[in-house]
Design a protein around this motif. Structure first.
Motif, PDB file in Angstrom:
ATOM      1  N   LYS A 256      44.328  33.632  33.475  1.00  0.00           N
ATOM      2  CA  LYS A 256      45.044  34.874  33.257  1.00  0.00           C
ATOM      3  C   LYS A 256      46.229  34.916  34.203  1.00  0.00           C
ATOM      4  O   LYS A 256      46.120  34.582  35.383  1.00  0.00           O
ATOM      5  CB  LYS A 256      44.126  36.076  33.475  1.00  0.00           C
ATOM      6  CG  LYS A 256      42.909  36.080  32.566  1.00  0.00           C
ATOM      7  CD  LYS A 256      43.280  35.936  31.091  1.00  0.00           C
ATOM      8  CE  LYS A 256      42.064  35.876  30.193  1.00  0.00           C
ATOM      9  NZ  LYS A 256      42.421  35.626  28.773  1.00  0.00           N
ATOM     10  N   LYS A 257      47.372  35.335  33.704  1.00  0.00           N
ATOM     11  CA  LYS A 257      48.613  35.263  34.473  1.00  0.00           C
ATOM     12  C   LYS A 257      49.247  36.638  34.660  1.00  0.00           C
ATOM     13  O   LYS A 257      48.924  37.592  33.955  1.00  0.00           O
ATOM     14  CB  LYS A 257      49.595  34.317  33.773  1.00  0.00           C
ATOM     15  CG  LYS A 257      49.062  32.889  33.667  1.00  0.00           C
ATOM     16  CD  LYS A 257      50.027  31.986  32.941  1.00  0.00           C
ATOM     17  CE  LYS A 257      49.476  30.570  32.827  1.00  0.00           C
ATOM     18  NZ  LYS A 257      50.385  29.673  32.105  1.00  0.00           N
ATOM     19  N   SER A 258      50.147  36.681  35.608  1.00  0.00           N
ATOM     20  CA  SER A 258      50.922  37.892  35.861  1.00  0.00           C
ATOM     21  C   SER A 258      52.336  37.643  35.347  1.00  0.00           C
ATOM     22  O   SER A 258      52.997  36.677  35.756  1.00  0.00           O
ATOM     23  CB  SER A 258      50.947  38.205  37.355  1.00  0.00           C
ATOM     24  OG  SER A 258      51.691  39.379  37.609  1.00  0.00           O
TER      25      SER A 258
ATOM     26  N   LEU B 245      50.161  40.132  25.355  1.00  0.00           N
ATOM     27  CA  LEU B 245      49.689  39.606  26.634  1.00  0.00           C
ATOM     28  C   LEU B 245      48.580  40.483  27.212  1.00  0.00           C
ATOM     29  O   LEU B 245      47.579  39.984  27.729  1.00  0.00           O
ATOM     30  CB  LEU B 245      50.847  39.522  27.627  1.00  0.00           C
ATOM     31  CG  LEU B 245      51.900  38.446  27.374  1.00  0.00           C
ATOM     32  CD1 LEU B 245      53.037  38.587  28.375  1.00  0.00           C
ATOM     33  CD2 LEU B 245      51.303  37.043  27.448  1.00  0.00           C
TER      34      LEU B 245
ATOM     35  N   HIS C  78      46.118  39.378  30.314  1.00  0.00           N
ATOM     36  CA  HIS C  78      47.114  39.077  31.335  1.00  0.00           C
ATOM     37  C   HIS C  78      47.624  40.380  31.979  1.00  0.00           C
ATOM     38  O   HIS C  78      47.531  41.453  31.382  1.00  0.00           O
ATOM     39  CB  HIS C  78      48.293  38.312  30.730  1.00  0.00           C
ATOM     40  CG  HIS C  78      47.919  37.004  30.122  1.00  0.00           C
ATOM     41  ND1 HIS C  78      47.574  35.896  30.859  1.00  0.00           N
ATOM     42  CD2 HIS C  78      47.814  36.627  28.812  1.00  0.00           C
ATOM     43  CE1 HIS C  78      47.284  34.891  30.058  1.00  0.00           C
ATOM     44  NE2 HIS C  78      47.415  35.302  28.801  1.00  0.00           N
TER      45      HIS C  78
ATOM     46  N   GLU D 129      50.507  30.514  27.206  1.00  0.00           N
ATOM     47  CA  GLU D 129      49.189  29.876  27.160  1.00  0.00           C
ATOM     48  C   GLU D 129      49.272  28.352  27.282  1.00  0.00           C
ATOM     49  O   GLU D 129      48.348  27.715  27.789  1.00  0.00           O
ATOM     50  CB  GLU D 129      48.485  30.237  25.849  1.00  0.00           C
ATOM     51  CG  GLU D 129      48.172  31.720  25.705  1.00  0.00           C
ATOM     52  CD  GLU D 129      47.721  32.074  24.296  1.00  0.00           C
ATOM     53  OE1 GLU D 129      47.520  31.145  23.484  1.00  0.00           O
ATOM     54  OE2 GLU D 129      47.585  33.267  23.994  1.00  0.00           O
TER      55      GLU D 129
END
Length: 403
Positions: free
Chosen positions: A72-74, A96, A101, A281
């Motif tokens: 999971k990203k910011s 997102l 995310h 992704e």
């Protein structure tokens, strides 16, 4: 069958070993020796890893896909406060957030401006209720606008030239951002005798977007650029299909420049946001690439008029073809699309990202017409001075000027 049985047997053995390990309890240590499980622990870990690898290999042989959980990203989206591209950032943020995310949307300008009363900005509560963060400010000082927060990914959905994007890119690089994405434009392609435009076709070197693409390619190890065309979708605040609906519901002719057979591409914005999400992704697959951010089907200009009429429940539409020069009008002001073949194809996204298009123009236009009708726009008083000038030039009076 043998492969499936092998996979099942390995998986069963793995589950059994996990159960045994979880139920076993080590005996208490004596005063003169270390616990018996201390020396066994590294061996158990190694054995467990071997069993997992064997189970995964067996599953692959049996045709079962084994996927690692995506990190999971910011993500921060620097978004324009006007034009058709604003809706891209909105849909991208929603997708997102739905995937888990963390998302911050930085919109250019002031939260209290009149522009924020229009979609997609008026729909930002959908983002905040899903856990997203919305802020306003100057892209030239992103760090201050986002309060010094750290991000894995930046999408610049605002700048059209290096003067606007460079401060964002420079901040992202200094802040250690891992991936930089940019919304460019398919309008940078040079006209071609062989439509559609594909990634790698010649571009106008003087175009501002081209300068941005070159700069981010120099600055970032992981970057990608996306070139959209025309788009539709709930929350879009730039007239596209509405231009046709305005005339169709008032029983007016629809003036189209040229012969009406010019090809263009109109995508639902959900397709564009999905392409961007896949780049997040699959950063390795997207890195260093340019993507035509479009659907995979074209439509003629006359065809668009007919589809809009069908969406509005009108059996037939009166299309009037004209020569802009003979009519004495600027086609750019009289018509919402370019008076030429303007059609790109999303080959790179299909090949590199495994992306597929979901745009279904006849059905998507029905959704848009329902929103148009609910807005009351079809009942508002409008003038069609340019249309009337065009119609007069071809000797055709409007069938109706009823409001």
């Amino acid at each position: 069958m043998a492969l499936c049985a092998a996979a099942a047997s390995t998986a069963t053995a793995f589950a059994s070993s996990r159960l045994s390990a979880s139920t076993a309890r080590p005996r208490g240590p004596s005063s003169t020796s270390l616990p018996s499980f201390v020396g066994a622990f590294p061996r158990a870990v190694a054995a467990r890893r071997r069993r997992r690898a064997a189970a995964a290999a067996a599953a692959r042989r049996a045709g079962v896909t084994v996927r690692a959980e995506a990190k999971k990203k910011s993500v921060v989206i620097v978004s324009t406060n006007s034009g058709g591209h604003a809706v891209i950032g909105f849909y991208f943020a929603k997708e997102l957030l739905a995937a888990g995310h963390a998302v911050t949307v930085l919109t250019v300008g002031d939260e209290g401006s009149d522009k924020m009363k229009k979609p997609p900005f008026s729909l930002f509560s959908e983002l905040t209720s899903a856990g997203g963060k919305t802020v306003w400010g100057d892209p030239a000082d992103v760090g201050a606008a986002v309060g010094g927060a750290a991000f894995d990914v930046v999408l610049d959905n605002n700048g059209k030239d290096l003067d606007a994007v460079k401060p964002v890119a420079d901040w992202a690089k200094s802040a250690g951002v891992g991936q930089f994405l940019f919304i460019s434009s398919a309008g940078i392609y040079k006209p071609t005798e062989e439509p559609p435009h594909v990634e790698g076709d010649a571009v106008k070197e003087s175009a501002g977007h081209v300068g941005v693409e070159k700069y981010i390619a120099e600055q970032f190890g992981s970057w990608a650029s996306f070139r959209p065309q025309y788009m539709i979708g709930s929350g879009n605040n730039k007239d596209c299909e509405e231009w046709f609906f305005d005339r169709i519901v008032r029983n007016r002719p629809v003036p189209i420049p040229g012969n009406g057979m010019q090809l263009t591409n109109i995508s639902h914005v959900r397709d564009l946001s999905r392409m961007l999400s896949l780049a997040v992704e699959k950063p390795g697959a997207a890195s260093g690439k340019v993507f035509n951010c479009v659907s995979d089907r074209a439509v003629t200009l006359s065809g668009m008029a007919k589809l809009c009429a069908a969406a509005a429940g009108v059996a037939a539409v009166d299309i009037v073809l004209y020569d802009p020069a003979a009519a004495g009008v600027d086609a750019k002001k009289a018509f919402p699309f370019r008076n030429m073949h303007f059609y790109a194809e999303p080959r790179a996204a299909k090949e590199a990202l495994g992306w597929t298009s979901s745009t279904n123009l006849p059905e998507d236009l029905k959704e848009r017409y329902a929103e148009y009708a609910a807005s009351g726009r079809g009942e508002k008083a409008m003038t069609f001075d340019l249309d009337d000038k065009i119609l007069a030039s071809v000797g055709k009076a409007p069938a109706s000027v009823a409001v």
